[in-house]
Design a protein around this motif. Structure first.
Motif, PDB file in Angstrom:
ATOM      1  N   MET A 182       0.832  -1.201   0.000  1.00 47.89           N
ATOM      2  CA  MET A 182       0.000   0.000   0.000  1.00 47.89           C
ATOM      3  C   MET A 182       0.870   1.255   0.000  1.00 47.89           C
ATOM      4  SD  MET A 182      -2.977  -1.287   2.666  1.00 47.89           S
ATOM      5  CE  MET A 182      -3.909   0.247   2.682  1.00 47.89           C
ATOM      6  N   MET A 193       2.193   1.930  -3.358  1.00 45.09           N
ATOM      7  CA  MET A 193       1.142   2.392  -4.262  1.00 45.09           C
ATOM      8  C   MET A 193       0.658   3.795  -3.893  1.00 45.09           C
ATOM      9  SD  MET A 193      -1.057  -1.163  -4.798  1.00 45.09           S
ATOM     10  CE  MET A 193      -2.418  -0.347  -4.077  1.00 45.09           C
ATOM     11  N   VAL A 230      -0.812   4.603  -1.003  1.00 43.26           N
ATOM     12  CA  VAL A 230      -2.039   4.508  -0.216  1.00 43.26           C
ATOM     13  C   VAL A 230      -1.693   4.664   1.262  1.00 43.26           C
ATOM     14  CG1 VAL A 230      -3.982   3.041   0.451  1.00 43.26           C
ATOM     15  CG2 VAL A 230      -3.157   3.028  -1.912  1.00 43.26           C
ATOM     16  N   SER A 231      -2.428   5.522   1.964  1.00 46.59           N
ATOM     17  CA  SER A 231      -2.215   5.752   3.395  1.00 46.59           C
ATOM     18  C   SER A 231      -3.519   5.572   4.151  1.00 46.59           C
ATOM     19  CB  SER A 231      -1.650   7.154   3.640  1.00 46.59           C
ATOM     20  OG  SER A 231      -2.534   8.134   3.110  1.00 46.59           O
ATOM     21  N   GLN A 246      -6.695   6.514   1.781  1.00 49.45           N
ATOM     22  CA  GLN A 246      -6.499   7.523   0.736  1.00 49.45           C
ATOM     23  C   GLN A 246      -5.369   7.130  -0.200  1.00 49.45           C
ATOM     24  OE1 GLN A 246      -6.327  11.470   2.330  1.00 49.45           O
ATOM     25  NE2 GLN A 246      -5.365  12.337   0.521  1.00 49.45           N
ATOM     26  N   SER A 247      -5.645   7.235  -1.492  1.00 51.14           N
ATOM     27  CA  SER A 247      -4.606   7.042  -2.503  1.00 51.14           C
ATOM     28  C   SER A 247      -4.246   8.403  -3.088  1.00 51.14           C
ATOM     29  CB  SER A 247      -5.099   6.101  -3.605  1.00 51.14           C
ATOM     30  OG  SER A 247      -6.099   6.733  -4.399  1.00 51.14           O
ATOM     31  N   GLU A 248      -3.402   8.413  -4.107  1.00 46.74           N
ATOM     32  CA  GLU A 248      -3.026   9.681  -4.735  1.00 46.74           C
ATOM     33  C   GLU A 248      -4.167  10.282  -5.550  1.00 46.74           C
ATOM     34  OE1 GLU A 248       0.440   8.842  -6.971  1.00 46.74           O
ATOM     35  OE2 GLU A 248       1.757   8.711  -5.219  1.00 46.74           O
ATOM     36  N   LEU A 253     -10.648   4.333  -4.836  1.00 45.57           N
ATOM     37  CA  LEU A 253      -9.234   4.683  -4.795  1.00 45.57           C
ATOM     38  C   LEU A 253      -8.630   4.834  -6.189  1.00 45.57           C
ATOM     39  CD1 LEU A 253      -8.072   2.323  -1.893  1.00 45.57           C
ATOM     40  CD2 LEU A 253      -8.733   4.738  -1.759  1.00 45.57           C
ATOM     41  N   LEU A 271      -7.780   2.584  -8.467  1.00 46.74           N
ATOM     42  CA  LEU A 271      -6.612   1.724  -8.600  1.00 46.74           C
ATOM     43  C   LEU A 271      -6.425   1.274 -10.039  1.00 46.74           C
ATOM     44  CD1 LEU A 271      -7.159  -0.510  -5.431  1.00 46.74           C
ATOM     45  CD2 LEU A 271      -5.766   1.562  -5.632  1.00 46.74           C
TER      46      LEU A 271
END
Length: 248
Positions: free
Chosen positions: A52, A55, A57-58, A108-110, A184, A186
């Motif tokens: 994660m 990638m 992701v937090s 949360q992702s970018e 997210l 992805l």
């Protein structure tokens, strides 16, 4: 402590007598734990956490949830209620459900974000539920993880009623996989890996010690918005589009 110990024993004795009068059938016992030292510790699997992180992701704590100091992938969630089945033939307590109302996480992702709030454990189906929030809205009591009971319910009445159990191999349900992939944003490779990921363990520990300052009110997590830098990117694209129209 002495009062809690006596109360716990009287409660268990009362339900045991009720179970005896009802024969071998189990009787549900619901215990509010908002004011007891009842915690669920959620620890992300190390390999999944590393993936994660790579990638982008937090995970962040919401509501009653607190991040464990020194770790970005471990969280404490106060347990607010547990329900057990009490039986005397055979004598024992088995878990039915548990709730961490008021606790939440933001993942949360970018390019996207989702929230999980008001966690529940359903031991009839071995599923963890939560109110799942995305930009499309909030789905109440959504099936998020399937889990394995690694260590069954351990109950002790010495010094007061205490309980402990461990859940492991938490994997996303098929519905949650679709929600995570969409919310997210992805890529295809990440989506293909989701069904194979172990999202970690959940350790539940309840003791008769008192605690204060925990809310048992449902957490209303705001519907997530795109991350700021993603929003900024969309804004720059919009400005570029307007500039091109003016030049043409």
């Amino acid at each position: 402590m002495a009062f809690l110990s006596t109360t716990a024993r009287q409660t268990l004795l009362g339900f045991a007598l009720g179970a005896a009068s009802a024969g071998a059938s189990a009787i549900p016992l619901t215990i509010p734990t908002t004011y007891l030292d009842a915690e669920a510790t959620y620890t992300f699997d190390a390999d999944t956490a590393s993936l994660m992180y790579l990638m982008g992701v937090s995970v962040h704590a919401l509501g009653n949830t607190q991040a464990v100091k020194g770790s970005d992938w471990q969280f404490m969630m106060p347990v607010t209620q547990v329900t057990l089945n009490a039986s005397i033939l055979p004598l024992g307590l088995t878990p039915v459900s548990g709730f961490a109302t008021g606790s939440g996480l933001m993942i949360q992702s970018e390019t996207g974000v989702l929230t999980l709030a008001n966690f529940g454990l359903d031991f009839k189906r071995n599923v963890l539920t939560a109110d799942l929030g995305t930009s499309a809205g909030i789905s109440k009591a959504f099936d998020v993880y399937s889990f394995t009971v690694d260590q069954g319910l351990h109950v002790s009445t010495s010094g007061g009623l205490s309980m402990a159990m461990n859940l492991s191999h938490m994997t996303l349900t098929s519905g949650a996989q679709a929600q995570f992939a969409t919310a997210l944003q992805l890529d295809e490779l990440a989506v293909s890996v989701l069904p194979m990921l172990n999202f970690g363990t959940l350790d539940v520990n309840i003791s008769p010690a008192l605690r204060f300052g925990v809310s048992d009110k449902s957490l209303v997590a705001a519907i997530p918005e795109p991350p700021r830098f993603a929003t900024l990117g969309l804004g720059l694209l919009g400005l570029a589009f307007v500039a091109r129209r003016r030049l043409s």
